[in-house]
Motif scaffolding. Structure first.
Motif, PDB file in Angstrom:
ATOM      1  N   VAL A 185       0.837  -1.204   0.000  1.00  0.00           N
ATOM      2  CA  VAL A 185       0.000   0.000   0.000  1.00  0.00           C
ATOM      3  C   VAL A 185       0.870   1.251   0.000  1.00  0.00           C
ATOM      4  O   VAL A 185       1.856   1.331   0.738  1.00  0.00           O
ATOM      5  N   ILE A 186       0.491   2.232  -0.836  1.00  0.00           N
ATOM      6  CA  ILE A 186       1.078   3.568  -0.801  1.00  0.00           C
ATOM      7  C   ILE A 186      -0.068   4.569  -0.701  1.00  0.00           C
ATOM      8  O   ILE A 186      -0.944   4.595  -1.575  1.00  0.00           O
ATOM      9  N   ALA A 187      -0.079   5.362   0.361  1.00  0.00           N
ATOM     10  CA  ALA A 187      -1.183   6.288   0.611  1.00  0.00           C
ATOM     11  C   ALA A 187      -0.638   7.679   0.896  1.00  0.00           C
ATOM     12  O   ALA A 187       0.076   7.879   1.880  1.00  0.00           O
ATOM     13  N   SER A 188      -0.984   8.632   0.050  1.00  0.00           N
ATOM     14  CA  SER A 188      -0.495  10.001   0.201  1.00  0.00           C
ATOM     15  C   SER A 188      -1.629  10.944   0.571  1.00  0.00           C
ATOM     16  O   SER A 188      -2.595  11.099  -0.179  1.00  0.00           O
ATOM     17  N   ASN A 189      -1.526  11.556   1.742  1.00  0.00           N
ATOM     18  CA  ASN A 189      -2.398  12.653   2.159  1.00  0.00           C
ATOM     19  C   ASN A 189      -3.831  12.245   2.482  1.00  0.00           C
ATOM     20  O   ASN A 189      -4.784  12.931   2.101  1.00  0.00           O
ATOM     21  N   TRP A 190      -3.996  11.131   3.188  1.00  0.00           N
ATOM     22  CA  TRP A 190      -5.271  10.866   3.873  1.00  0.00           C
ATOM     23  C   TRP A 190      -5.013   9.889   5.029  1.00  0.00           C
ATOM     24  O   TRP A 190      -4.998   8.684   4.845  1.00  0.00           O
ATOM     25  N   MET A 191      -4.810  10.463   6.195  1.00  0.00           N
ATOM     26  CA  MET A 191      -4.784   9.683   7.423  1.00  0.00           C
ATOM     27  C   MET A 191      -4.754  10.641   8.601  1.00  0.00           C
ATOM     28  O   MET A 191      -3.997  11.625   8.603  1.00  0.00           O
ATOM     29  N   ALA A 192      -5.570  10.365   9.583  1.00  0.00           N
ATOM     30  CA  ALA A 192      -5.595  11.110  10.842  1.00  0.00           C
ATOM     31  C   ALA A 192      -6.538  10.370  11.771  1.00  0.00           C
ATOM     32  O   ALA A 192      -7.269   9.461  11.352  1.00  0.00           O
ATOM     33  N   THR A 193      -6.539  10.741  13.032  1.00  0.00           N
ATOM     34  CA  THR A 193      -7.497  10.180  13.978  1.00  0.00           C
ATOM     35  C   THR A 193      -8.824  10.922  13.856  1.00  0.00           C
ATOM     36  O   THR A 193      -8.869  12.096  13.450  1.00  0.00           O
ATOM     37  N   THR A 194      -9.899  10.265  14.201  1.00  0.00           N
ATOM     38  CA  THR A 194     -11.205  10.928  14.197  1.00  0.00           C
ATOM     39  C   THR A 194     -11.218  12.097  15.172  1.00  0.00           C
ATOM     40  O   THR A 194     -11.774  13.164  14.880  1.00  0.00           O
ATOM     41  N   GLU A 195     -10.590  11.926  16.336  1.00  0.00           N
ATOM     42  CA  GLU A 195     -10.531  13.004  17.322  1.00  0.00           C
ATOM     43  C   GLU A 195      -9.903  14.249  16.720  1.00  0.00           C
ATOM     44  O   GLU A 195     -10.360  15.372  16.961  1.00  0.00           O
ATOM     45  N   GLY A 196      -8.871  14.052  15.904  1.00  0.00           N
ATOM     46  CA  GLY A 196      -8.197  15.191  15.308  1.00  0.00           C
ATOM     47  C   GLY A 196      -8.925  15.793  14.122  1.00  0.00           C
ATOM     48  O   GLY A 196      -8.691  16.958  13.774  1.00  0.00           O
ATOM     49  N   LEU A 197      -9.802  15.017  13.500  1.00  0.00           N
ATOM     50  CA  LEU A 197     -10.537  15.507  12.341  1.00  0.00           C
ATOM     51  C   LEU A 197     -11.854  16.183  12.698  1.00  0.00           C
ATOM     52  O   LEU A 197     -12.279  17.128  12.029  1.00  0.00           O
ATOM     53  N   MET A 198     -12.523  15.710  13.740  1.00  0.00           N
ATOM     54  CA  MET A 198     -13.832  16.242  14.107  1.00  0.00           C
ATOM     55  C   MET A 198     -13.676  17.436  15.031  1.00  0.00           C
ATOM     56  O   MET A 198     -14.062  17.418  16.204  1.00  0.00           O
ATOM     57  N   VAL A 199     -13.102  18.489  14.485  1.00  0.00           N
ATOM     58  CA  VAL A 199     -12.859  19.718  15.237  1.00  0.00           C
ATOM     59  C   VAL A 199     -13.340  20.900  14.398  1.00  0.00           C
ATOM     60  O   VAL A 199     -13.403  20.817  13.173  1.00  0.00           O
ATOM     61  N   PRO A 200     -13.723  22.012  15.046  1.00  0.00           N
ATOM     62  CA  PRO A 200     -14.196  23.180  14.301  1.00  0.00           C
ATOM     63  C   PRO A 200     -13.202  23.602  13.224  1.00  0.00           C
ATOM     64  O   PRO A 200     -11.997  23.644  13.439  1.00  0.00           O
ATOM     65  N   GLY A 201     -13.745  23.887  12.050  1.00  0.00           N
ATOM     66  CA  GLY A 201     -12.929  24.307  10.924  1.00  0.00           C
ATOM     67  C   GLY A 201     -12.466  23.181  10.030  1.00  0.00           C
ATOM     68  O   GLY A 201     -11.975  23.418   8.931  1.00  0.00           O
ATOM     69  N   SER A 202     -12.646  21.931  10.459  1.00  0.00           N
ATOM     70  CA  SER A 202     -12.186  20.796   9.666  1.00  0.00           C
ATOM     71  C   SER A 202     -13.096  20.561   8.468  1.00  0.00           C
ATOM     72  O   SER A 202     -14.314  20.731   8.542  1.00  0.00           O
ATOM     73  N   ASN A 203     -12.490  20.148   7.371  1.00  0.00           N
ATOM     74  CA  ASN A 203     -13.247  19.806   6.173  1.00  0.00           C
ATOM     75  C   ASN A 203     -14.233  18.670   6.434  1.00  0.00           C
ATOM     76  O   ASN A 203     -15.274  18.563   5.778  1.00  0.00           O
ATOM     77  N   GLN A 204     -13.926  17.802   7.398  1.00  0.00           N
ATOM     78  CA  GLN A 204     -14.801  16.677   7.711  1.00  0.00           C
ATOM     79  C   GLN A 204     -16.173  17.139   8.188  1.00  0.00           C
ATOM     80  O   GLN A 204     -17.156  16.428   8.040  1.00  0.00           O
ATOM     81  N   LEU A 205     -16.257  18.333   8.782  1.00  0.00           N
ATOM     82  CA  LEU A 205     -17.509  18.815   9.335  1.00  0.00           C
ATOM     83  C   LEU A 205     -18.436  19.404   8.282  1.00  0.00           C
ATOM     84  O   LEU A 205     -19.568  19.774   8.581  1.00  0.00           O
ATOM     85  N   ARG A 206     -17.958  19.478   7.044  1.00  0.00           N
ATOM     86  CA  ARG A 206     -18.750  20.078   5.970  1.00  0.00           C
ATOM     87  C   ARG A 206     -19.633  19.071   5.253  1.00  0.00           C
ATOM     88  O   ARG A 206     -20.462  19.447   4.427  1.00  0.00           O
ATOM     89  N   GLY A 207     -19.468  17.791   5.548  1.00  0.00           N
ATOM     90  CA  GLY A 207     -20.215  16.798   4.790  1.00  0.00           C
ATOM     91  C   GLY A 207     -19.537  16.569   3.463  1.00  0.00           C
ATOM     92  O   GLY A 207     -18.348  16.251   3.406  1.00  0.00           O
ATOM     93  N   SER A 208     -20.242  16.757   2.385  1.00  0.00           N
ATOM     94  CA  SER A 208     -19.745  16.625   1.009  1.00  0.00           C
ATOM     95  C   SER A 208     -18.846  15.407   0.846  1.00  0.00           C
ATOM     96  O   SER A 208     -19.316  14.272   0.878  1.00  0.00           O
TER      97      SER A 208
END
Length: 392
Positions: free
Chosen positions: A275-298
């Motif tokens: 596997v080679i994965a560039s630019n997608w990995m983080a914890t949910t705790e770190g992603l579900m914070v104000p201002g994160s792209n994850q909170l926009r849906g889409s």
């Protein structure tokens, strides 16, 4: 006899009891209002507290194979998909010479529900070759999918010319002006890339339409993200089945959403061996914070398996690929993935490879730069993959 009006003897006591139960306060609020903030329910912290990831690896896990099988089963359950063993029935419909390799347009049954057109690159040299399944990104750009990773065919008409120009602009923006798939094919790899639902031949979508599409997948008893997971596993199986491919050397590679897809299919499919994965990995705790792209849906809908995060976090799912050779990249200034959360995820995954006695097969790099997969990172990744596959 005089009629007298009778007063209920307990009325004063009832009023007093009511006052004690429901005291009047002039300037306080003890109810929920508003109910949402930052596109999340106001009680999001309480929900987060319940996300303990009980199926994640821990030092108490002694049977790694059983842990992986149980984790895989939970992921597949969350995708809402059924096993699919539809014959591929592939057909080459066009071919183009690209020097040391040939580009083909191949049509095959990706699932029992979808017959798709994909781009396939095959070296001209004889024998079986290492192979890579390329998984395209999201990027809010739907007119091209497979063409983000592999150069599209010639410019015989206006439509082809427009697609080529769009793909070239994307390669210039994210990949230092080259198509990752063609760079690997020039090194002697068989390369395959197909469109996800909504991109290229299977689109184009808009940002608003994809949310409706995700909703309607659920209304149809399925899941958009789950369907993509199934299709990626099937694409890996198809690639491994080709006569030009060495089944022991089949990698999955992706950027951004494609990186998510790469580590996910590495976790779910035995056809993928690296596997080679560039630019997608983080914890949910770190992603579900104000201002994160994850909170926009889409785009989140493409990577959201209902209920899965009650059991496994993103790095936990990726760790199901262990002990396969796995390489991660992140950009230190990538605004989509806070670097502290990225490092926490990498540290969590590294422990699983260590438990397998395969620490040397896991590498995670935080490089300078943002959300991109530049030439320097590509070259490092391809050299790394050559080493893992014993390719000179």
């Amino acid at each position: 006899m005089t009629n007298r009006r009778r007063t209920a003897p307990f009325a004063p006591f009832a009023a007093l009891a009511a006052a004690l139960l429901f005291p009047l306060t002039a300037h306080s609020q003890d109810y929920e209002a508003p109910g949402t903030e930052h596109n999340m329910p106001i009680f999001a912290p309480a929900l987060k507290a319940k996300m303990t990831y009980p199926m994640a690896w821990s030092p108490e896990v002694k049977d790694l194979k059983a842990w992986r099988e149980k984790g895989r089963a939970k992921v597949w359950e969350a995708t809402l998909q059924q096993p699919d063993n539809t014959p591929f029935k592939a057909e080459v419909i066009a071919e183009e010479d690209r020097g040391s390799y040939v580009a083909r347009q191949v049509v095959f049954n990706l699932t029992g529900m979808s017959r798709v057109r994909a781009l396939l690159l095959v070296p001209k040299s004889p024998g079986k070759h290492p192979a890579t399944l390329m998984l395209h990104d999201h990027g809010g750009k739907f007119d091209i999918g497979k063409e983000k990773m592999i150069e599209p065919f010639g410019m015989d008409n206006a439509a082809d010319a427009a697609k080529h120009a769009s793909a070239k602009a994307w390669a210039d923006k994210h990949f230092s002006g080259r198509w990752p798939g063609d760079a690997l094919a020039a090194r002697g790899y068989v390369v395959l890339c197909a469109d996800a639902v909504g991109w290229g031949d299977r689109g184009p979508l808009t940002g608003e339409q994809q949310q409706a599409l995700a909703s309607n997948f659920f209304n149809l008893g399925s899941s958009m993200a789950g369907n993509m997971a199934l299709e990626d596993a099937r694409a890996a199986q198809f690639l491994a089945s080709l006569p030009e491919v060495d089944t022991k050397r089949v990698a999955a590679l992706g950027f951004s959403m494609g990186a998510f897809r790469a580590w996910q299919v590495g976790a779910l499919s035995d056809s993928v061996t690296a596997v080679i994965a560039s630019n997608w990995m983080a914890t949910t705790e770190g992603l579900m914070v104000p201002g994160s792209n994850q909170l926009r849906g889409s785009s989140s809908f493409q990577m959201m398996h209902p209920g899965l995060l009650r059991y496994l976090d993103h790095p936990d799912v990726a760790s199901l690929a262990a002990p396969k050779p796995t390489l991660f990249f992140a950009g230190e200034t990538d605004k989509l993935f806070p670097v502290a959360s990225v490092r926490a995820a990498y540290a969590k995954m590294a422990k699983v490879w260590q438990a397998h006695g395969a620490a040397d097969r896991f590498e995670a790099i935080v490089r300078p730069g943002g959300h991109e997969f530049p030439k320097e990172a590509q070259d490092y990744a391809y050299d790394w993959l050559d080493r893992q596959f014993g390719k000179p």
